[in-house]
Design an enzyme around this catalytic site. Structure first.
Site, short mmCIF file in Angstrom:
data_model
loop_
_atom_site.label_atom_id
_atom_site.label_comp_id
_atom_site.label_asym_id
_atom_site.label_seq_id
_atom_site.Cartn_x
_atom_site.Cartn_y
_atom_site.Cartn_z
N LYS A 162 0.85 -1.19 0.00
CA LYS A 162 0.00 0.00 0.00
C LYS A 162 0.88 1.24 0.00
CE LYS A 162 -4.23 -1.77 0.42
NZ LYS A 162 -5.30 -1.56 -0.57
N ASP A 165 -0.47 -0.84 -4.58
CA ASP A 165 -1.82 -0.29 -4.58
C ASP A 165 -1.76 1.12 -4.00
OD1 ASP A 165 -4.47 0.28 -4.58
OD2 ASP A 165 -5.10 -1.41 -3.33
N GLU A 193 -1.90 -0.50 -8.90
CA GLU A 193 -3.36 -0.50 -8.80
C GLU A 193 -3.88 0.89 -8.43
OE1 GLU A 193 -4.71 -3.62 -6.23
OE2 GLU A 193 -6.68 -2.74 -5.95
N ASP A 206 -9.20 -0.37 -9.82
CA ASP A 206 -9.97 -0.89 -8.69
C ASP A 206 -11.16 0.04 -8.45
OD1 ASP A 206 -10.98 -2.02 -6.43
OD2 ASP A 206 -9.24 -1.70 -5.15
N LYS A 212 -14.41 -6.86 -7.35
CA LYS A 212 -14.77 -7.08 -5.95
C LYS A 212 -16.29 -7.17 -5.87
CE LYS A 212 -10.86 -4.60 -3.92
NZ LYS A 212 -10.42 -3.32 -3.37
#
Ligand code: MG
Length: 365
Positions: A162, A190, A218, A243, A267
């Site tokens: 992250k 991400d 991402e 995403d 998701k």
């Protein structure tokens, strides 16, 4: 098998370590659990977390959408009538994707129980073992390197780092982690919408030039900035994954056709459930685009459903990011999906195979 009642519970699981992204810090998993009871005594389970800053759904909105809008048109309906049930759910209310996901998960769980087969087999079958990455939260460099080394020790072969806080510091974070990993694992980034398009190009070009090899980056820019995603995708070599820019099948088609992203992260809480997740995988497959299956910080009920889709659509869903069960201090859910660090294995139990949910607090609704 007819739907007799729809009830709700809350499920809380403390995390081993706080989950930190560019958007938020979370200390525990807190899900609404949807319990669909039938006249045959079978029970289906679904769940959804509140992700106000991502989908706009809160616990209250999820419960209200299901109890006030969906329940009245679902009670008395036959589980065998799956397609019509799903149409009813999807057309009952606009948006409210997490509420739709929770109820769809429970309905598909029952559909599997009706035909006595695990969900992935009803979705087309596949190899019942997949492997997930693990998330390394954004933090001080030393802490991120320590978490990285722990993850490698636990056998994770892919790490999701992250970033997205401060571009210059992010470069230092990634370089330090890359050096510590020393080719023992694949690294995906991400940025959780934390950079501008120009910052992203600058960060990624700096990393690419310094020899840091990344599997993908991402959602570097704001979810609603599709032009920004395209700007980035055109200028860097590292594959770009959407995403927060990707919700349902229409957004996926748009992202793929405009080449605004190279990979789509599916998701259930964004797609509005299993039916649209399957559609996105099939659409991506037509275009030769790969997908990741991910999850929110959510209980392993929803993650189990995602694992079934990953297995059934493995030819397109080549990347798996279903690590939340590994982030909790314990897993209160016993289901047909076994989470063992990086390995996820699905048994032959029908539907989602949920036999027990510990610490479920039932709501009086
Ligand atoms: Mg993400």
């Amino acid at each position: 098998m007819k739907i007799q009642s729809i009830r709700f519970g809350m499920l809380n699981v403390p995390l081993k370590t706080p989950f930190k992204t560019a958007m938020r810090t979370v200390k525990e998993i807190e899900d609404v659990v949807v319990i669909v009871e039938t006249d045959t005594g079978h029970t289906g389970y679904g769940s959804a977390p509140a992700t106000a800053v991502i989908t706009g759904d809160t616990h209250g909105s999820i419960i209200e959408a299901i109890s006030k809008v969906m329940s009245p048109v679902l009670i008395g309906r036959d589980i065998a009538d799956l397609n019509n049930l799903i149409n009813t759910v999807q057309n009952s209310i606009v948006r409210n994707f997490s509420a739709k996901a929770a109820i769809e998960i429970a309905i598909y769980d029952l559909f599997g129980q009706l035909y006595n087969a695990p969900l992935y087999q009803l979705l087309g079958g596949g190899d019942n073992v997949i492997s997930t990455d693990i998330t390394i939260s954004v933090d001080y460099i030393d802490k991120m390197v320590e978490d990285t080394l722990n993850a490698i020790e636990q056998g994770f072969e892919t790490l999701k780092i992250k970033v997205g806080k401060d571009p210059a510091l992010d470069i230092e974070r990634i370089k330090a982690i890359y050096a510590a990993v020393n080719e023992r694992a694949l690294i995906r980034l991400d940025a959780n919408q934390g950079w501008t398009p120009k910052q992203t190009v600058s960060v990624l070009q700096t990393l690419e030039d310094s020899g840091v090899q990344l599997e993908l980056v991402e959602q570097p820019v704001r979810g609603d900035d599709i032009e920004g995603m395209k700007y980035v995708t055109e200028r860097i070599h590292t594959p770009v994954m959407a995403d927060e820019s990707s919700f349902g099948p229409k957004e996926a088609i748009e992202l793929i056709r405009t080449r605004a992203a190279d990979i789509i992260n599916i998701k259930l809480m964004k797609t509005g459930g299993i039916s649209n997740a399957v559609k996105i995988a099939d659409i991506a497959g037509i275009y030769g685009v790969n997908c990741m299956i991910g999850c929110m910080l959510e209980s392993s009920i929803g993650v189990a459903a995602a694992a079934h889709i990953a297995v059934a659509k493995a030819s397109v869903i080549t990347k798996v990011d279903l690590d939340t069960p590994a982030l909790g201090k314990y897993d209160p859910v016993t289901s047909g999906v076994q989470f063992n660090n990086s390995e996820i294995k699905i048994t032959d139990l029908p539907g989602l195979g949920i036999s027990k949910i510990d610490n479920l607090t039932m709501l009086d609704i």
